[in-house]
Design an enzyme around this catalytic site. Structure first.
Site, short mmCIF file in Angstrom:
data_model
loop_
_atom_site.label_atom_id
_atom_site.label_comp_id
_atom_site.label_asym_id
_atom_site.label_seq_id
_atom_site.Cartn_x
_atom_site.Cartn_y
_atom_site.Cartn_z
N ARG A 57 0.82 -1.22 0.00
CA ARG A 57 0.00 0.00 0.00
C ARG A 57 0.85 1.26 0.00
O ARG A 57 0.61 2.16 -0.81
CB ARG A 57 -0.97 -0.02 1.18
N TYR B 102 -10.74 23.88 -11.02
CA TYR B 102 -11.34 22.62 -11.43
C TYR B 102 -12.65 22.42 -10.67
O TYR B 102 -12.68 22.43 -9.44
CB TYR B 102 -10.37 21.48 -11.16
N ASP C 116 -2.22 24.25 -7.96
CA ASP C 116 -2.64 23.27 -8.95
C ASP C 116 -2.04 23.70 -10.27
O ASP C 116 -2.46 24.67 -10.88
CB ASP C 116 -4.17 23.22 -9.03
N LYS D 77 -3.86 14.02 -16.84
CA LYS D 77 -3.85 14.95 -17.97
C LYS D 77 -2.51 14.89 -18.72
O LYS D 77 -2.09 13.85 -19.16
CB LYS D 77 -4.17 16.35 -17.47
#
Length: 383
Positions: free
Chosen positions: A54, A107, A180, A205
């Site tokens: 993990r 966003y 961002d 993206k």
């Protein structure tokens, strides 16, 4: 191998994924490590540095190393299962009652999360036009504001926030600055070098660039208590990226420099040509001199102004929607940053309360022939 210790440029290091060679087979492409657990040493330690799948995976760490090199991240980078997982981990590292100032244009999914789930958890959020430094300065509350979240260029209006100035404002109030930088990518902007504390990417993206991976990433300027808490949140909530997705992301980043160069060149060409189009009322692109944020973009962006632009259709919302339905080469789909060019009527996606004008079409420029892209959209606009 970091770029500061290597004789090679970032472009060369990225193209070769830091030059890793598999020690067993001597393959130039490292294998995908899918193991979920690892053998202890005789003394009960884990000298390999890997304990459990993990938080620990060699393929993921290799991709993180590439991104950390690109961002010049002192604390390194963390990959997440999505851009939303990366972004929300930053806010989850805050305490109830903490105040956040965030870009009004950002966003939409994250903005919606901040208006609902973040508030339910006791966070206080104010949205401002962060490209207006006076508004940003007025919104920040010294001693109470713990995080300033800026998206630049902001989706889908492509407004530009002065990162260095925003960092000064945030730090003076005792807050951290997170940026961002999804649409800029490390090729066009490196927020950590401009004073930001954390940079976020929806790696789905342009970092991946092939529309086949959902991923998110954070890069940190320093390994402070806040960064350590974010890393713990990723570990405890299981928000890490899978090894196969990390492998695909690393494959995508190897061509990042050549893709972004071609995409930015085409985007500027399209922005200039559509600025004179009779069916286009306005083009939003920071590379245009008439763009309100052009001077700041020219100062803090490099190697072009990115692959995203928007056009406002002269005949209004209905004409914009019809245009999106008529294209052939452009693909009418959401998302951005891939090698294929995408077109979207963004207000339809965001719904009520969106700051997006109803006549706006968002364009993600791919790597197709720019003449074909122009001709296709020109024909669709003219009906």
């Amino acid at each position: 191998m970091s770029s500061s210790r290597s004789p090679w440029s970032k472009r060369s290091l990225t193209a070769q994924a830091m030059g890793h060679v598999d020690p067993i087979t001597k393959a130039v492409v490292p294998p995908i490590h899918v193991a979920t657990t690892y053998i202890r040493d005789e003394d009960n330690a884990y000298s390999s540095g890997f304990v459990y799948g993990r938080p620990d995976n060699a393929t993921i760490r290799e991709a993180e190393e590439v991104l950390a090199m690109l961002e010049e991240a002192g604390a390194g980078a963390l990959l997440f299962s999505s851009g939303m997982a990366a972004a929300t981990a930053v806010f989850q590292a805050l305490d109830p009652g903490d105040h956040i100032v965030a870009s009004k244009v950002m966003y939409w999914a994250l903005r919606s999360w901040l208006m609902t789930e973040a508030v339910r958890w006791g966070l206080k959020v104010d949205f401002v036009e962060t490209d207006n430094l006076d508004s940003l300065r007025a919104a920040v509350k010294p001693g109470e504001t713990k995080l300033v979240w800026v998206e630049t260029p902001s989706n889908p209006l492509w407004t530009i926030t002065d990162i260095a100035a925003a960092a000064e404002i945030a730090h003076a109030a005792g807050a951290q600055l997170a940026v961002d930088s999804t649409t800029a990518s490390p090729i066009h902007t490196r927020p950590l070098n401009l004073g930001a504390d954390i940079v976020m990417h929806a790696a789905t993206k342009v970092l991946n660039g092939h529309s086949d991976v959902v991923a998110g990433a954070l890069a940190g300027a320093k390994a402070d208590a806040f960064w350590t808490r974010i890393a713990s949140i990723r570990k405890m909530q299981g928000a890490i990226l899978g090894p196969f997705e990390a492998y695909l992301l690393m494959r995508g980043m190897r061509t990042l420099h050549v893709r972004t160069a071609a995409q930015a060149k085409s985007a500027l060409d399209l922005a200039q040509r559509f600025s004179a189009h009779p069916k286009v009322a306005r083009v939003l692109y920071p590379g245009l001199p008439q763009h309100p944020g052009h001077d700041i973009a020219a100062r803090q962006m490099e190697n072009g102004f990115g692959y995203m632009l928007s056009i406002q259709v002269s005949d209004g919302e209905a004409a914009a929607i019809r245009t999106a339905a008529r294209v052939g080469l452009w693909k009418r789909a959401t998302s951005l940053g891939g090698v294929e060019s995408l077109i979207e009527h963004r207000a339809s996606i965001e719904g009520p309360g969106t700051p997006c004008p109803p006549d706006l079409l968002r364009l993600s420029t791919g790597i197709e022939d720019v003449e074909d892209l122009y001709r296709d959209l020109d024909t669709a606009l003219r009906g």
